[in-house]
Each structure stands twice: as structure tokens, then as C-alpha cells.
Write an enzyme that holds these catalytic residues in place. Structure first.
Site, PDB file in Angstrom:
ATOM      1  N   GLU A  93      -2.982 -12.323  33.777  1.00  0.00           N
ATOM      2  CA  GLU A  93      -2.798 -11.985  35.193  1.00  0.00           C
ATOM      3  C   GLU A  93      -1.393 -12.233  35.729  1.00  0.00           C
ATOM      4  OE1 GLU A  93      -5.883 -13.718  37.614  1.00  0.00           O
ATOM      5  OE2 GLU A  93      -7.464 -12.650  36.565  1.00  0.00           O
ATOM      6  N   GLU A 132     -12.228 -10.998  31.746  1.00  0.00           N
ATOM      7  CA  GLU A 132     -12.771 -11.947  32.723  1.00  0.00           C
ATOM      8  C   GLU A 132     -13.641 -11.194  33.708  1.00  0.00           C
ATOM      9  OE1 GLU A 132     -10.201 -14.610  34.940  1.00  0.00           O
ATOM     10  OE2 GLU A 132      -8.963 -14.985  33.166  1.00  0.00           O
TER      11      GLU A 132
HETATM   12  C1  FCB Z   1      -8.747 -15.633  37.512  1.00  0.00           C
HETATM   13  C2  FCB Z   1      -8.024 -16.593  36.596  1.00  0.00           C
HETATM   14  C3  FCB Z   1      -8.926 -17.637  35.990  1.00  0.00           C
HETATM   15  C4  FCB Z   1      -9.949 -18.143  36.988  1.00  0.00           C
HETATM   16  C5  FCB Z   1     -10.674 -16.993  37.637  1.00  0.00           C
HETATM   17  C6  FCB Z   1     -11.754 -17.408  38.597  1.00  0.00           C
HETATM   18  O1  FCB Z   1      -7.853 -15.060  38.405  1.00  0.00           O
HETATM   19  O2  FCB Z   1      -7.392 -15.908  35.544  1.00  0.00           O
HETATM   20  O3  FCB Z   1      -8.116 -18.665  35.487  1.00  0.00           O
HETATM   21  O4  FCB Z   1      -9.340 -18.965  37.895  1.00  0.00           O
HETATM   22  O5  FCB Z   1      -9.756 -16.183  38.303  1.00  0.00           O
END
Ligand code: FCB
Length: 444
Positions: free
Chosen positions: A168, A358
Site C-alpha cells: 500500500e 488483503e
Molecule cells: C491495511 C494495512 C494493514 C491493516 C489493514 C486493516 O491498510 O495494509 O496493515 O492495517 O489495513
């Protein structure tokens, strides 16, 4: 009864994800250098709960038991990150073998349990010494990142399935370098482009280093989201959404996938910001990736905002009727399908296979029906995009276990496994058992 879960192809990766600073603790063990998150979390007022990541899940000591959780959750893959200052305490130069040994054991531990390793090289914990030398404002940090990537790839590259270069870069830029609510706590909109450019340059150099050293798939993962006009009938809101889409999505995707900035980036930042760009950088940044990682949580709504707003948009609260997580994040699973279809429509043949690296939600209960419903709906959204022909190779839930959720400390709980931070006891939640059934194909 909801419909049966669609069938996923054999070899599809079912994983969970974590990151070093959020779980490891042991900030001084085995020669580790400080990271910007060590520094930032110790600054009063930065973390809502007043906590630091000094202990977090104590994973540095409990890693083997933690890996035992993965088969219980049905995972055949695991995404974790390496702490750069554990391996290169000075950011470059001296390699701390004890730090590298830790990840070597972790990878072997995964393979011994039949789990594919998906290491991330950078999940926001820059060595503090590099920050002191200018951090991502400097080109030298991109070069240091490539050196670090090479060290890691030489050591564990023979046994991992794929390397994720950056986690990210968008959130690291906006929350860490513009809004100042994440490490390093900078609030410098003017130089935001430098941070973006040097991260992406580091990514491109790292992809090359990985390919040369280990010949393994490499790609970056970014937080991506459909950006929606709060009032879809307002021309101003639609323009504002387009502007935020540039800053949130396109200014990262176009350089890495197409090897060029979107045309409106130049107009947005102006010539001073772009001075950091050198001849040949675009080609390095556009080095062919083997996959694109997608981190998806929710879409964002925007309005035009006040005319003097330097960004040209304002983030709006989501519509009131949507369900929300404990964090207050709205739940909009169909936006994930829209995002995946849009990637294919916009980037066509330049789009490599996708891993959803994620996706998950914050919910504290042990009997966490809310998370099960969230995951169920989002996995179906992934299946929907696959049925439309998008090449998606895996789905990773954030997170394996409750952990140090950055500026929120341990108050937001994303785990399939509950962690009691007083005793460090781990307990699999209902969602963890549901995930195991999902991965085993028992829901289809
Ligand atoms: C993302 C991050 C991860 C975690 C999630 C909830 O943005 O990459 O580390 O904090 O959110």
C-alpha cells in the site's frame, strides 16, 4: 440459507496476511535497528490507546505456535512481511544474520506445514536511519530498498512462492506523509509526489533484483477502491470523484502497469514536484510485474467540497443505510467486483494475474457472525469477477490474528484468531472455522 459458495479452481491460494510491526514485538532483539514505527508509536498522542508495538502479538517469540494456526484455518498460503531494520539495521550495508535467520526459519516452518510463503518486503517499517537521511523523499532510499530486496531474495528466494515488494504505497503516502497520522508523521502535501515516485522506483528496482536473484514472481499490492460521487447527479461531485480516483488509484496503477504517469498527474503536482523524475525511471517503475496485489476494504465517497480545497475533493461520510464494521468502515462487497472488472477493462493486456492480498473487517466478538457475513459476501464478489474472466489466483484475509492496528493500537480487531493481549492466548474465532470450511471447499 444463502446460495452455495461458487467453486474455486484447484491451486487457488487461500491465505491470511500479517505484517512485521503489527505482530512481532521484540524491537531490540538480535541486533534489530529502530524503524519509523518504533519511533512514531513512542511519540505521545500518536496511538489512540497509548500503546506501542513493543510487544504486539509477541510473534517474534511465538512464531512457531502461530504458524500452527494456519492449517487450523485451512490456509495453504500465508502473507507476512519482513522487518527491513531487523535485516539491515543501518538500512544498507551490514546484514544482521540473526534477523535474516528469523525469516529463514519462518519460511521453513511454513513449508513444513505445507503452506506457501508470500513475503512482503516493505509494510511501512522503514529503518529509522534512512528516515533520518530523508526517507522516501530521497532517491537513495529507493536504491537501498533494492539492495535489501536482493539480500532477502538471495536468502529465502529459493523457497517462497512470490515476493510482494511494497504494501500500500498509497496509504503510506497519504496517512504517513500527508495527513501525519501514521509514521513517519509528515504533513507535506507539496512533496507527496516525491514519496510516491521513490517508492515506485524502489519497487521497480526490487522487481528486477528479485528476478535476477531468485527468478520468482514479484509484484506490489496497493489499497484500491472505487471512488463514488456522493451525489451521482452532480457534475462537481463526479469531477471530484475522478480527481480522487487519480490520487488514490490511477497514479499508482498507471506507472507500474503502463510505465507512465496518467496525464493529469503532471498538472496536479507541477514541475517542481516532478524534478525528482530522471530519464529512464518510468521504464524501471514499469518493469513487468508477475501479479498485481489488491487490498480492498470499502469504496470511498467524495464531494466537490470548498472551492479553495487544494485537493479538489472532500471525503464524504458513506450513506447511512450501509452496515459498518467496529471501525466504522462501510460494507460494500459488490464494489470489490466493480474494482476487479474495472482493472481488467482499463488495463487489458497490461494487467497481470491478480491476488487479493488483503480483505477483512474489524469485529471484536468470538462469535463473529458479522465477519463471516463480510468475508462470505466478499469472496463471492471475487468469484463473480472470476466468472467474468478476471484472472484471480488467491484470496488472503486480513488478518491471521488480532494485532497492533497502527494508530488504533489493539482496539481494532481484524483476526480470524482472537488474541488476549494480557496473556497472549490465541483462540480461533467462529470466522476462523468458517474460513477453514471455505478453503476446504465445504461451502460449495
Ligand atoms: C491495511 C494495512 C494493514 C491493516 C489493514 C486493516 O491498510 O495494509 O496493515 O492495517 O489495513
Amino acid at each position: 440459507m444463502t446460495d452455495r459458495m461458487p467453486h474455486f479452481p484447484a491451486g487457488f491460494a487461500w491465505g491470511t496476511a500479517t505484517s512485521s510491526y503489527q505482530i512481532e514485538g521484540s524491537p531490540h532483539a538480535d541486533g534489530k535497528g529502530a524503524s519509523i514505527w518504533d519511533t512514531f508509536s513512542h511519540r505521545p498522542g500518536t496511538i489512540a490507546t497509548g500503546e506501542t508495538g513493543d510487544v504486539a502479538c509477541d510473534h517474534y517469540n511465538r512464531w512457531s505456535d502461530d504458524l500452527d494456526l494456519l492449517p487450523q484455518l485451512g490456509c495453504n498460503a500465508y502473507r507476512f512481511s519482513l522487518s527491513w531494520p531487523r535485516i539491515l539495521p543501518e538500512g544498507t550495508g551490514h546484514v544482521e544474520s540473526r534477523g535474516l535467520d528469523f525469516y529463514d526459519r519462518l519460511v521453513d516452518g511454513l513449508l513444513a506445514r505445507g503452506i506457501a510463503a508470500f513475503p512482503t518486503l516493505y509494510h511501512w517499517d522503514l529503518p529509522q536511519v534512512l528516515q533520518d537521511a530523508g526517507g522516501w523523499y530521497e532517491r537513495s532510499t529507493a536504491e537501498a530498498f533494492a539492495e535489501y530486496a536482493r539480500v532477502v531474495a538471495e536468502r529465502i528466494g529459493d523457497r517462497v512462492s512470490a515476493f510482494v515488494t511494497l504494501n500500500e504505497p498509497g496509504i503510506h503516502t497519504s496517512l504517513g506523509h500527508v495527513l501525519g497520522v501514521h509514521a513517519p508523521g509528515a504533513t507535506d502535501l507539496e512533496r507527496a509526489y516525491w514519496v510516491i515516485h521513490h517508492q515506485l522506483l524502489g519497487h521497480g528496482l526490487a522487481v528486477r533484483a528479485i528476478h535476477e536473484t531468485a527468478d520468482k514472481p514479484a509484484g506490489l499490492t496497493n489499497n484500491l477502491a472505487p471512488i463514488l460521487a456522493l451525489d451521482p447527479s452532480s457534475r462537481e461531485d463526479i469531477l471530484a470523484a475522478d480527481r480522487m480516483d487519480l490520487l488514490f488509484n490511477r497514479q499508482y496503477l498507471d506507472p507500474v502497469l503502463l510505465g507512465r504517469n496518467p496525464a493529469d498527474v503532471e498538472a496536479t503536482y507541477g514541475p517542481t514536484a516532478l524534478q525528482v523524475v530522471r530519464e529512464g525511471d518510468a521504464q524501471i517503475i514499469g518493469t513487468r510485474m508477475d501479479f498485481l496485489g489488491v487490498n480492498y476494504y470499502n469504496p470511498q465517497w467524495v464531494t466537490a467540497g470548498a472551492p479553495d480545497n487544494p485537493l479538489g475533493f472532500e471525503i464524504a461520510p458513506p450513506p447511512k443505510d450501509l452496515p459498518r464494521s467496529a471501525f466504522g468502515w462501510p460494507v460494500v462487497p459488490e464494489s470489490l467486483t466493480d474494482l476487479l472488472l474495472r482493472l481488467r477493462a482499463d488495463y487489458t493486456r497490461a494487467l497481470p494475474p491478480i491476488y487479493v492480498l488483503e480483505n477483512g473487517t474489524s469485529w471484536p466478538d468470538m462469535h463473529d457472525r458479522f465477519r463471516i457475513d463480510y468475508l462470505d459476501a466478499h469472496v463471492r464478489s471475487v468469484a463473480h469477477a472470476m466468472a467474468e474472466g478476471v484472472d484471480i489466483r488467491g484470496y488472503f484475509c486480513w488478518s491471521l490474528m488480532d494485532n497492533f492496528e497502527w494508530a488504533e493500537g489493539t482496539s481494532q480487531r481484524f483476526g480470524l484468531v482472537h488474541v488476549d493481549f494480557m496473556t497472549q492466548q490465541r483462540t480461533v474465532r467462529d470466522s476462523g472455522r468458517w474460513f477453514a470450511d471455505l478453503a476446504a471447499g465445504l461451502l460449495g
